[in-house]
Design an enzyme around this catalytic site. Structure first.
Site: not given
Ligand SMILES: [Zn+2]
Length: 417
Positions: A176, A179, A234, A304, A378
């Site tokens: 993405h 990020e 994104r 991510h 994440e």
């Protein structure tokens, strides 16, 4: 006239980096208790342009959760009024996105070229892949696994000491575009590998026994777009017939329950699954490489941000993976190791129940290909800065994530299959 044009040009040029487009924009966090709250947020999202940060779209909101979203300056009054009239509990995470965007480049490092403690442009990262390879020929080799929609080469670094029939771990960053901490980690990982090989016993053993395939940026076109046009982009940058909307969500584009849940069939949505599984050149290239190297790849890691979570399959279904108990124990030990450095707390579990169901993700796909150890990270933070994590957090974030990845790799090495 000339002076005017010059002023306009200067204003546009500075807008790119200072993020003036985001003047007065806010990021809200709303507490969602029940279905009634969810219905209200659907209503708000249908009448106001809202950029969902967590979860990725309005359709993924669950009861007893929090929802983070960005609102344009002209809609703030409408949104605050709506939240208050309906007695929804909320807080403002970012009160002016422009000032937070200006603050993201707060690294004290003075460097004009590549720096591990700064966010690097694609041009700089591309040059870095070349340089780091030529400076460390015994440890790194570079290949191209495909090209992006806009025709850029997708470089893959193989990091490890040469040896026959070595098992491998595949790690990618930058699915993405916005990020930014994710590509920063892939670069950091490579640096730590070359810096500590031969000096630190665990890394030396890992690189002697394993190869790491590192894909520093998957969605290169999108990443460039976040630097030049829209920091909050994104998706990929692919176009298609019948719509003016651009891009597919690469992490909804894999052939794993493709587009069945937690993904959109509307090309204008941020979670658009694409016209078909692997429709994107970037996801196709990644999937092709993994398919061709399935006999050696023992683990798949995809990086991510944000929310500080470590997820494993499944996300496209509430079913649990066959080795759920093992993955759960491994995730638990890994996040414990991560926390030892700065106390950063991660949650962990299967994707569908830990965050929300979402089909077409690369981790589920890799797992169903037979890669037993498949995880999505994440990274930081939990919403204070969200996607605009300041550069001063690159080092602590990458250091703690290194502990996690090294722990995982050591486990994989001890549990080869
Ligand atoms: Zn992501």
């Amino acid at each position: 006239m000339l002076a005017f044009l010059l002023l306009v040009t200067l204003a546009l040029a500075s807008a790119h980096h200072s993020g003036e487009h985001f003047e007065g924009e806010k990021v809200f966090r709303v507490n969602v208790e029940d279905e009634n709250h969810i219905t209200l947020l659907h209503k708000l999202a249908s009448t106001t342009q809202i950029d969902f940060w967590k979860p990725d779209s309005v359709t993924q909101i669950k009861p007893h959760s929090t929802v983070d979203f960005r609102v344009k300056a002209e809609d703030i009054f409408t949104v605050e009024d709506f939240l208050e009239r309906n007695e929804l509990q909320y807080e403002v995470l970012i009160s002016n996105l422009r000032s937070v965007l200006e603050g993201q480049f707060d690294s004290q490092v003075r460097a004009t070229g590549h720096s591990y403690e700064k966010y690097n442009t694609w041009e700089t990262i591309e040059a870095w892949t070349q340089q780091v390879t030529s400076e460390n020929p015994d440890l790194i080799s570079r290949r191209t696994i495909g090209t992006t929609f806009e025709g850029r080469a997708m470089y893959l670094l193989k990091v490890g000491k040469a040896g026959p029939n070595k098992p491998a771990i595949f790690m990618d960053c930058g699915f993405h575009a916005r990020e930014w901490i994710s590509p920063a980690f892939c670069q950091w990982f490579v640096r730590e590998a070359i810096r500590t090989y031969g000096h630190e016993i665990h890394m030396t053993e890992l690189l002697d026994e394993l190869d790491f395939y590192v894909l520093p940026v998957v969605n290169i076109d999108g990443y460039i777009y976040t630097w030049t046009k829209n920091r909050m982009w994104r998706k990929t940058r692919s176009t298609q017939a019948g719509t003016t909307c651009i891009g597919t969500d690469p992490n909804r584009n894999f052939d794993a329950g493709w587009c069945q849940i937690g993904a959109s069939r509307s090309p204008c949505d941020e979670t658009y699954c694409g016209p078909a599984a692997e429709s994107e050149r970037e996801t196709k290239a990644l999937a092709n490489f993994i398919r061709s190297n399935l006999s050696s790849i023992k683990a798949y890691l995809t990086i991510h941000s944000y929310s500080q979570m470590m997820l494993y399959p499944y996300s496209y279904d509430y079913k649990l993976p066959e080795n759920n108990a093992e993955l759960n124990a491994l995730a638990k030990a890994t996040v414990k190791e991560l926390a030892t450095l700065h106390g950063t707390k991660y949650t962990y579990g299967p994707g569908a129940t830990t965050i929300y169901p979402a089909a077409g993700g690369s981790d589920d796909w890799a797992y169903d290909q037979g890669i037993k150890y498949s995880f999505t990270f994440e990274l930081r933070d939990k919403g204070r800065y969200g996607f605009v994590l300041p550069e001063s957090q690159i080092q602590p974030t990458c250091e703690e994530t290194m502990l996690a990845v090294k722990h995982l790799a050591r486990y994989v090495l001890e549990h080869l299959y």
